[in-house]
Design a protein around this motif. Sequence first.
Motif, PDB file in Angstrom:
ATOM      1  N   UNK A 223     -89.876   9.080 -47.832  1.00  0.00           N
ATOM      2  CA  UNK A 223     -88.913  10.075 -47.769  1.00  0.00           C
ATOM      3  C   UNK A 223     -89.413  11.513 -47.935  1.00  0.00           C
ATOM      4  N   UNK A 224     -90.309  11.974 -48.923  1.00  0.00           N
ATOM      5  CA  UNK A 224     -90.687  13.247 -49.163  1.00  0.00           C
ATOM      6  C   UNK A 224     -91.737  13.715 -47.963  1.00  0.00           C
ATOM      7  N   UNK A 225     -92.426  12.406 -47.355  1.00  0.00           N
ATOM      8  CA  UNK A 225     -93.269  12.830 -46.246  1.00  0.00           C
ATOM      9  C   UNK A 225     -92.496  13.296 -45.048  1.00  0.00           C
ATOM     10  N   UNK A 226     -91.245  12.401 -44.824  1.00  0.00           N
ATOM     11  CA  UNK A 226     -90.335  12.995 -43.659  1.00  0.00           C
ATOM     12  C   UNK A 226     -89.784  14.128 -43.973  1.00  0.00           C
TER      13      UNK A 226
ATOM     14  N   UNK B 191     -98.636   9.147 -41.104  1.00  0.00           N
ATOM     15  CA  UNK B 191     -99.989   9.315 -41.724  1.00  0.00           C
ATOM     16  C   UNK B 191     -99.893   9.469 -43.287  1.00  0.00           C
ATOM     17  N   UNK B 192     -99.044  10.293 -43.962  1.00  0.00           N
ATOM     18  CA  UNK B 192     -98.970  10.160 -45.388  1.00  0.00           C
ATOM     19  C   UNK B 192     -98.587   8.771 -46.140  1.00  0.00           C
ATOM     20  N   UNK B 193     -97.645   7.957 -45.522  1.00  0.00           N
ATOM     21  CA  UNK B 193     -97.729   6.688 -46.271  1.00  0.00           C
ATOM     22  C   UNK B 193     -98.776   5.962 -45.958  1.00  0.00           C
ATOM     23  N   UNK B 194     -99.499   5.982 -44.836  1.00  0.00           N
ATOM     24  CA  UNK B 194    -100.626   5.356 -44.394  1.00  0.00           C
ATOM     25  C   UNK B 194    -101.542   5.434 -45.269  1.00  0.00           C
ATOM     26  N   UNK B 195    -101.910   6.638 -45.590  1.00  0.00           N
ATOM     27  CA  UNK B 195    -103.279   7.142 -46.385  1.00  0.00           C
ATOM     28  C   UNK B 195    -102.689   6.804 -47.622  1.00  0.00           C
TER      29      UNK B 195
END
Length: 344
Positions: free
Chosen positions: A323-326, A82-86
Amino acid sequence: MINQTSRNYTLDILRAFAAFIVVVFHLNEPIPHIDNWYRNIVKLGWLGVPIFFVISGYCIMMSAFKTSNSKEFILKRFFRIFPPYWASLIIVLLAAVLQKIITGYNSVNFIPTNLQEILANISLLTKPFSKIETINWVYWSLTYEWFFYMVIGIVLLLPYRFWMLALSMFTLISIFIPISDSGFFFFFNHWPTFSLGLAVYAFHFLKGKERLSYFFALAVLSIYGLVTNFALKGQLEYAYVSIFTFVLIVVSPYISISQNIFTRLGDYSYAVYLLHVPIGIYLFGKLKTPFIQENIGWNILYDLLNYSLCCIISYFFFRYIELPSMKMGKRFSKSNLKTQITIS
Protein backbone atom coordinates in the motif's frame (compact mmCIF):
# COMPACT_ATOMS: atom_id res chain seq x y z
CA MET A 1 -21.28 0.51 -20.80
CA ILE A 2 -19.69 -0.80 -17.61
CA ASN A 3 -18.72 1.75 -14.96
CA GLN A 4 -14.92 1.68 -14.87
CA THR A 5 -14.79 3.19 -11.36
CA SER A 6 -16.88 0.43 -9.72
CA ARG A 7 -14.98 -2.49 -8.19
CA ASN A 8 -15.32 -5.93 -9.76
CA TYR A 9 -15.22 -8.41 -6.88
CA THR A 10 -15.21 -11.39 -9.26
CA LEU A 11 -11.66 -10.40 -10.21
CA ASP A 12 -10.62 -10.43 -6.55
CA ILE A 13 -12.01 -13.93 -6.08
CA LEU A 14 -10.24 -15.12 -9.24
CA ARG A 15 -6.97 -13.64 -7.95
CA ALA A 16 -7.41 -15.33 -4.58
CA PHE A 17 -8.19 -18.66 -6.24
CA ALA A 18 -5.21 -18.39 -8.59
CA ALA A 19 -2.86 -17.60 -5.71
CA PHE A 20 -4.25 -20.49 -3.65
CA ILE A 21 -3.79 -23.15 -6.34
CA VAL A 22 -0.27 -21.89 -7.13
CA VAL A 23 0.62 -22.13 -3.43
CA VAL A 24 -0.63 -25.71 -2.95
CA PHE A 25 1.05 -26.66 -6.23
CA HIS A 26 4.43 -25.40 -5.03
CA LEU A 27 4.04 -26.85 -1.53
CA ASN A 28 3.84 -30.32 -3.08
CA GLU A 29 6.39 -29.94 -5.88
CA PRO A 30 9.65 -30.38 -3.89
CA ILE A 31 8.55 -33.73 -2.42
CA PRO A 32 8.21 -37.13 -4.17
CA HIS A 33 4.92 -37.44 -6.04
CA ILE A 34 2.36 -39.85 -4.60
CA ASP A 35 -0.41 -41.10 -6.86
CA ASN A 36 -3.58 -40.09 -5.00
CA TRP A 37 -6.52 -37.87 -5.94
CA TYR A 38 -5.31 -34.86 -3.93
CA ARG A 39 -1.75 -34.83 -5.22
CA ASN A 40 -2.99 -35.35 -8.78
CA ILE A 41 -5.34 -32.35 -8.48
CA VAL A 42 -2.80 -29.96 -6.93
CA LYS A 43 -0.38 -30.94 -9.69
CA LEU A 44 -2.55 -28.68 -11.89
CA GLY A 45 -1.99 -25.66 -9.64
CA TRP A 46 0.46 -24.12 -12.11
CA LEU A 47 -2.65 -23.13 -14.09
CA GLY A 48 -3.07 -20.22 -11.72
CA VAL A 49 -0.55 -18.38 -13.92
CA PRO A 50 -2.83 -17.97 -16.99
CA ILE A 51 -5.60 -16.74 -14.66
CA PHE A 52 -3.25 -14.01 -13.42
CA PHE A 53 -2.17 -13.10 -16.96
CA VAL A 54 -5.72 -12.71 -18.32
CA ILE A 55 -6.75 -10.60 -15.30
CA SER A 56 -3.60 -8.55 -15.73
CA GLY A 57 -4.39 -7.74 -19.36
CA TYR A 58 -7.84 -6.52 -18.37
CA CYS A 59 -6.79 -4.48 -15.34
CA ILE A 60 -3.71 -2.98 -16.96
CA MET A 61 -5.82 -1.55 -19.76
CA MET A 62 -8.09 0.07 -17.19
CA SER A 63 -5.02 1.58 -15.58
CA ALA A 64 -3.63 2.70 -18.95
CA PHE A 65 -6.82 4.50 -19.99
CA LYS A 66 -6.88 6.34 -16.65
CA THR A 67 -3.34 7.72 -16.99
CA SER A 68 -2.35 10.94 -18.70
CA ASN A 69 0.75 9.64 -20.45
CA SER A 70 3.17 6.76 -20.81
CA LYS A 71 5.55 8.01 -18.14
CA GLU A 72 2.79 8.22 -15.54
CA PHE A 73 1.67 4.69 -16.39
CA ILE A 74 5.18 3.21 -16.13
CA LEU A 75 5.83 5.02 -12.83
CA LYS A 76 2.66 3.61 -11.28
CA ARG A 77 3.38 0.10 -12.50
CA PHE A 78 7.01 0.33 -11.35
CA PHE A 79 5.98 1.19 -7.78
CA ARG A 80 3.28 -1.48 -7.87
CA ILE A 81 5.72 -4.24 -8.82
CA PHE A 82 9.26 -3.46 -7.74
CA PRO A 83 9.31 -2.30 -4.08
CA PRO A 84 7.25 -5.34 -2.93
CA TYR A 85 9.42 -7.52 -5.16
CA TRP A 86 12.61 -6.13 -3.61
CA ALA A 87 11.19 -6.66 -0.12
CA SER A 88 10.45 -10.28 -1.02
CA LEU A 89 14.06 -10.70 -2.21
CA ILE A 90 15.20 -9.74 1.29
CA ILE A 91 12.77 -12.26 2.79
CA VAL A 92 14.11 -15.00 0.50
CA LEU A 93 17.69 -14.23 1.58
CA LEU A 94 16.67 -14.18 5.26
CA ALA A 95 14.95 -17.54 4.78
CA ALA A 96 18.14 -18.90 3.21
CA VAL A 97 20.23 -17.71 6.17
CA LEU A 98 17.79 -19.14 8.73
CA GLN A 99 17.62 -22.44 6.89
CA LYS A 100 21.42 -22.60 6.77
CA ILE A 101 21.68 -21.89 10.52
CA ILE A 102 19.02 -24.44 11.48
CA THR A 103 19.73 -27.28 9.05
CA GLY A 104 23.26 -26.62 7.82
CA TYR A 105 22.20 -26.06 4.22
CA ASN A 106 19.70 -24.06 2.20
CA SER A 107 17.36 -25.09 -0.59
CA VAL A 108 16.99 -21.65 -2.14
CA ASN A 109 16.65 -21.97 -5.89
CA PHE A 110 19.65 -19.77 -6.75
CA ILE A 111 21.94 -17.36 -4.91
CA PRO A 112 23.57 -14.66 -7.10
CA THR A 113 27.35 -14.75 -6.85
CA ASN A 114 28.47 -11.87 -9.11
CA LEU A 115 27.40 -8.34 -9.99
CA GLN A 116 25.67 -9.35 -13.23
CA GLU A 117 23.52 -11.94 -11.45
CA ILE A 118 22.71 -9.51 -8.62
CA LEU A 119 21.66 -6.73 -11.02
CA ALA A 120 19.61 -9.13 -13.13
CA ASN A 121 17.70 -10.32 -10.06
CA ILE A 122 17.14 -6.76 -8.82
CA SER A 123 15.83 -5.60 -12.22
CA LEU A 124 13.78 -8.73 -13.09
CA LEU A 125 16.00 -9.36 -16.09
CA THR A 126 16.45 -13.00 -15.20
CA LYS A 127 14.99 -16.04 -16.98
CA PRO A 128 13.26 -16.08 -19.41
CA PHE A 129 14.73 -12.74 -20.58
CA SER A 130 18.28 -13.90 -19.88
CA LYS A 131 19.96 -17.15 -18.86
CA ILE A 132 20.39 -15.99 -15.26
CA GLU A 133 18.33 -17.98 -12.75
CA THR A 134 15.78 -16.43 -10.41
CA ILE A 135 16.27 -16.49 -6.66
CA ASN A 136 12.65 -17.61 -6.23
CA TRP A 137 10.84 -20.04 -8.57
CA VAL A 138 7.84 -17.76 -9.11
CA TYR A 139 9.70 -14.65 -10.25
CA TRP A 140 9.81 -15.74 -13.90
CA SER A 141 6.17 -14.64 -14.32
CA LEU A 142 6.98 -11.18 -12.96
CA THR A 143 9.47 -10.73 -15.77
CA TYR A 144 6.65 -11.44 -18.21
CA GLU A 145 4.38 -8.97 -16.39
CA TRP A 146 6.98 -6.22 -16.46
CA PHE A 147 7.54 -6.62 -20.20
CA PHE A 148 3.77 -6.61 -20.78
CA TYR A 149 3.68 -3.27 -18.96
CA MET A 150 6.56 -1.92 -21.03
CA VAL A 151 4.69 -2.78 -24.25
CA ILE A 152 1.62 -0.92 -22.97
CA GLY A 153 3.86 2.01 -22.01
CA ILE A 154 5.26 2.13 -25.56
CA VAL A 155 1.75 1.98 -27.04
CA LEU A 156 0.70 4.93 -24.86
CA LEU A 157 3.25 7.06 -26.71
CA LEU A 158 0.98 6.83 -29.76
CA PRO A 159 -2.14 8.95 -30.28
CA TYR A 160 -5.12 7.53 -28.39
CA ARG A 161 -6.94 6.36 -31.53
CA PHE A 162 -4.09 3.98 -32.39
CA TRP A 163 -3.79 2.23 -29.00
CA MET A 164 -6.05 -0.74 -29.59
CA LEU A 165 -4.85 -1.12 -33.18
CA ALA A 166 -1.23 -1.31 -32.03
CA LEU A 167 -2.10 -3.88 -29.34
CA SER A 168 -3.96 -5.94 -31.92
CA MET A 169 -0.83 -5.90 -34.07
CA PHE A 170 1.23 -7.19 -31.14
CA THR A 171 -1.27 -10.04 -30.77
CA LEU A 172 -1.00 -10.81 -34.47
CA ILE A 173 2.80 -10.87 -34.24
CA SER A 174 2.69 -13.22 -31.24
CA ILE A 175 0.71 -15.75 -33.31
CA PHE A 176 2.37 -15.77 -36.70
CA ILE A 177 6.03 -15.01 -35.99
CA PRO A 178 7.99 -17.80 -34.24
CA ILE A 179 9.37 -16.44 -30.98
CA SER A 180 12.08 -17.98 -28.84
CA ASP A 181 11.41 -18.95 -25.21
CA SER A 182 14.23 -16.60 -24.21
CA GLY A 183 15.70 -13.32 -25.36
CA PHE A 184 14.20 -9.87 -25.78
CA PHE A 185 10.94 -11.00 -27.41
CA PHE A 186 10.28 -13.92 -25.02
CA PHE A 187 7.09 -12.27 -23.71
CA PHE A 188 5.26 -12.98 -26.98
CA ASN A 189 4.92 -16.61 -25.82
CA HIS A 190 2.31 -15.61 -23.24
CA TRP A 191 1.07 -12.46 -24.97
CA PRO A 192 -2.16 -14.14 -26.28
CA THR A 193 -3.10 -14.90 -22.65
CA PHE A 194 -2.56 -11.27 -21.69
CA SER A 195 -4.37 -10.20 -24.88
CA LEU A 196 -7.55 -12.01 -23.83
CA GLY A 197 -7.77 -9.48 -21.00
CA LEU A 198 -7.38 -6.68 -23.56
CA ALA A 199 -10.32 -8.16 -25.47
CA VAL A 200 -12.53 -8.07 -22.38
CA TYR A 201 -11.54 -4.46 -21.79
CA ALA A 202 -12.64 -3.59 -25.33
CA PHE A 203 -15.99 -5.30 -24.75
CA HIS A 204 -16.66 -3.57 -21.43
CA PHE A 205 -15.36 -0.06 -22.03
CA LEU A 206 -14.93 0.88 -25.68
CA LYS A 207 -17.78 2.55 -27.53
CA GLY A 208 -19.31 2.49 -31.00
CA LYS A 209 -17.95 0.28 -33.76
CA GLU A 210 -14.60 -0.12 -31.99
CA ARG A 211 -16.20 -2.06 -29.14
CA LEU A 212 -17.18 -5.25 -30.97
CA SER A 213 -14.53 -4.91 -33.67
CA TYR A 214 -11.60 -4.99 -31.25
CA PHE A 215 -13.34 -7.46 -28.93
CA PHE A 216 -13.80 -10.08 -31.64
CA ALA A 217 -10.45 -9.39 -33.30
CA LEU A 218 -8.46 -9.69 -30.07
CA ALA A 219 -10.51 -12.63 -28.77
CA VAL A 220 -10.26 -14.67 -31.98
CA LEU A 221 -6.55 -13.99 -32.47
CA SER A 222 -5.74 -14.70 -28.82
CA ILE A 223 -7.70 -17.95 -28.65
CA TYR A 224 -6.19 -19.14 -31.93
CA GLY A 225 -2.70 -18.32 -30.65
CA LEU A 226 -3.30 -20.03 -27.30
CA VAL A 227 -4.71 -23.24 -28.75
CA THR A 228 -2.07 -23.63 -31.47
CA ASN A 229 0.88 -22.64 -29.26
CA PHE A 230 0.02 -24.75 -26.22
CA ALA A 231 -1.19 -27.71 -28.30
CA LEU A 232 2.37 -27.94 -29.63
CA LYS A 233 3.66 -27.90 -26.04
CA GLY A 234 1.16 -30.54 -24.92
CA GLN A 235 -0.39 -28.06 -22.48
CA LEU A 236 -3.86 -27.46 -23.90
CA GLU A 237 -5.22 -27.14 -20.35
CA TYR A 238 -3.39 -23.79 -20.20
CA ALA A 239 -5.46 -22.57 -23.17
CA TYR A 240 -8.69 -23.93 -21.67
CA VAL A 241 -8.13 -22.19 -18.33
CA SER A 242 -7.24 -18.93 -20.10
CA ILE A 243 -10.43 -19.05 -22.18
CA PHE A 244 -12.57 -19.96 -19.14
CA THR A 245 -11.09 -17.02 -17.21
CA PHE A 246 -11.78 -14.77 -20.20
CA VAL A 247 -15.45 -15.83 -20.25
CA LEU A 248 -15.82 -15.30 -16.50
CA ILE A 249 -14.43 -11.77 -16.73
CA VAL A 250 -16.71 -10.98 -19.68
CA VAL A 251 -19.79 -11.85 -17.62
CA SER A 252 -18.36 -10.68 -14.26
CA PRO A 253 -20.11 -7.26 -14.20
CA TYR A 254 -23.42 -9.12 -14.31
CA ILE A 255 -22.51 -11.39 -11.36
CA SER A 256 -23.69 -9.97 -8.04
CA ILE A 257 -20.89 -10.41 -5.48
CA SER A 258 -20.38 -8.30 -2.38
CA GLN A 259 -17.15 -7.87 -0.49
CA ASN A 260 -16.24 -10.90 1.64
CA ILE A 261 -13.24 -12.76 3.01
CA PHE A 262 -12.40 -14.23 -0.40
CA THR A 263 -12.40 -10.82 -2.09
CA ARG A 264 -10.10 -9.56 0.65
CA LEU A 265 -7.73 -12.46 -0.05
CA GLY A 266 -7.61 -11.19 -3.62
CA ASP A 267 -6.01 -7.99 -2.29
CA TYR A 268 -3.17 -10.03 -0.81
CA SER A 269 -2.67 -12.31 -3.83
CA TYR A 270 0.52 -10.56 -5.02
CA ALA A 271 2.02 -10.81 -1.54
CA VAL A 272 1.00 -14.46 -1.24
CA TYR A 273 2.54 -15.13 -4.63
CA LEU A 274 5.82 -13.48 -3.62
CA LEU A 275 6.13 -14.97 -0.15
CA HIS A 276 4.76 -18.53 -0.23
CA VAL A 277 8.01 -20.13 -1.46
CA PRO A 278 10.40 -18.62 1.13
CA ILE A 279 7.87 -19.08 3.96
CA GLY A 280 6.06 -22.27 3.00
CA ILE A 281 8.98 -24.17 1.47
CA TYR A 282 12.35 -22.68 2.42
CA LEU A 283 11.40 -22.17 6.10
CA PHE A 284 8.72 -24.77 6.83
CA GLY A 285 9.12 -27.30 4.03
CA LYS A 286 10.98 -29.79 6.23
CA LEU A 287 7.97 -30.00 8.55
CA LYS A 288 6.17 -31.92 5.83
CA THR A 289 7.38 -35.33 6.95
CA PRO A 290 6.91 -38.57 4.96
CA PHE A 291 3.94 -39.39 7.23
CA ILE A 292 2.20 -36.13 6.25
CA GLN A 293 3.08 -36.62 2.59
CA GLU A 294 1.61 -40.13 2.49
CA ASN A 295 -1.59 -39.32 4.39
CA ILE A 296 -4.10 -37.33 2.31
CA GLY A 297 -5.88 -35.80 5.30
CA TRP A 298 -2.70 -34.64 6.99
CA ASN A 299 -1.32 -33.41 3.66
CA ILE A 300 -4.40 -31.26 3.05
CA LEU A 301 -4.33 -29.95 6.64
CA TYR A 302 -0.63 -29.08 6.36
CA ASP A 303 -1.17 -27.24 3.06
CA LEU A 304 -4.14 -25.28 4.42
CA LEU A 305 -2.24 -24.28 7.57
CA ASN A 306 0.80 -23.27 5.53
CA TYR A 307 -1.38 -21.28 3.12
CA SER A 308 -3.12 -19.60 6.08
CA LEU A 309 0.22 -18.60 7.57
CA CYS A 310 1.27 -17.12 4.22
CA CYS A 311 -2.00 -15.15 4.08
CA ILE A 312 -1.50 -13.75 7.59
CA ILE A 313 2.04 -12.62 6.81
CA SER A 314 0.85 -11.32 3.41
CA TYR A 315 -1.73 -9.12 5.15
CA PHE A 316 1.03 -7.21 6.94
CA PHE A 317 3.18 -7.23 3.80
CA PHE A 318 0.29 -5.71 1.84
CA ARG A 319 -0.48 -3.12 4.50
CA TYR A 320 3.05 -1.95 5.27
CA ILE A 321 4.87 -2.49 1.97
CA GLU A 322 2.45 -2.76 -0.97
CA LEU A 323 0.00 0.00 0.00
CA PRO A 324 2.73 2.58 0.83
CA SER A 325 4.48 1.66 -2.42
CA MET A 326 1.30 2.21 -4.45
CA LYS A 327 0.71 5.55 -2.73
CA MET A 328 4.28 6.57 -3.49
CA GLY A 329 3.73 5.69 -7.16
CA LYS A 330 0.66 7.94 -7.28
CA ARG A 331 2.58 10.80 -5.66
CA PHE A 332 5.49 10.45 -8.10
CA SER A 333 3.19 10.30 -11.12
CA LYS A 334 1.23 13.37 -9.95
CA SER A 335 4.47 15.23 -9.32
CA ASN A 336 5.64 14.30 -12.82
CA LEU A 337 2.33 15.53 -14.31
CA LYS A 338 2.55 18.86 -12.45
CA THR A 339 6.13 19.35 -13.69
CA GLN A 340 5.04 18.76 -17.29
CA ILE A 341 2.16 21.24 -16.95
CA THR A 342 4.47 23.87 -15.45
CA ILE A 343 7.08 23.45 -18.20
CA SER A 344 4.53 23.56 -20.99
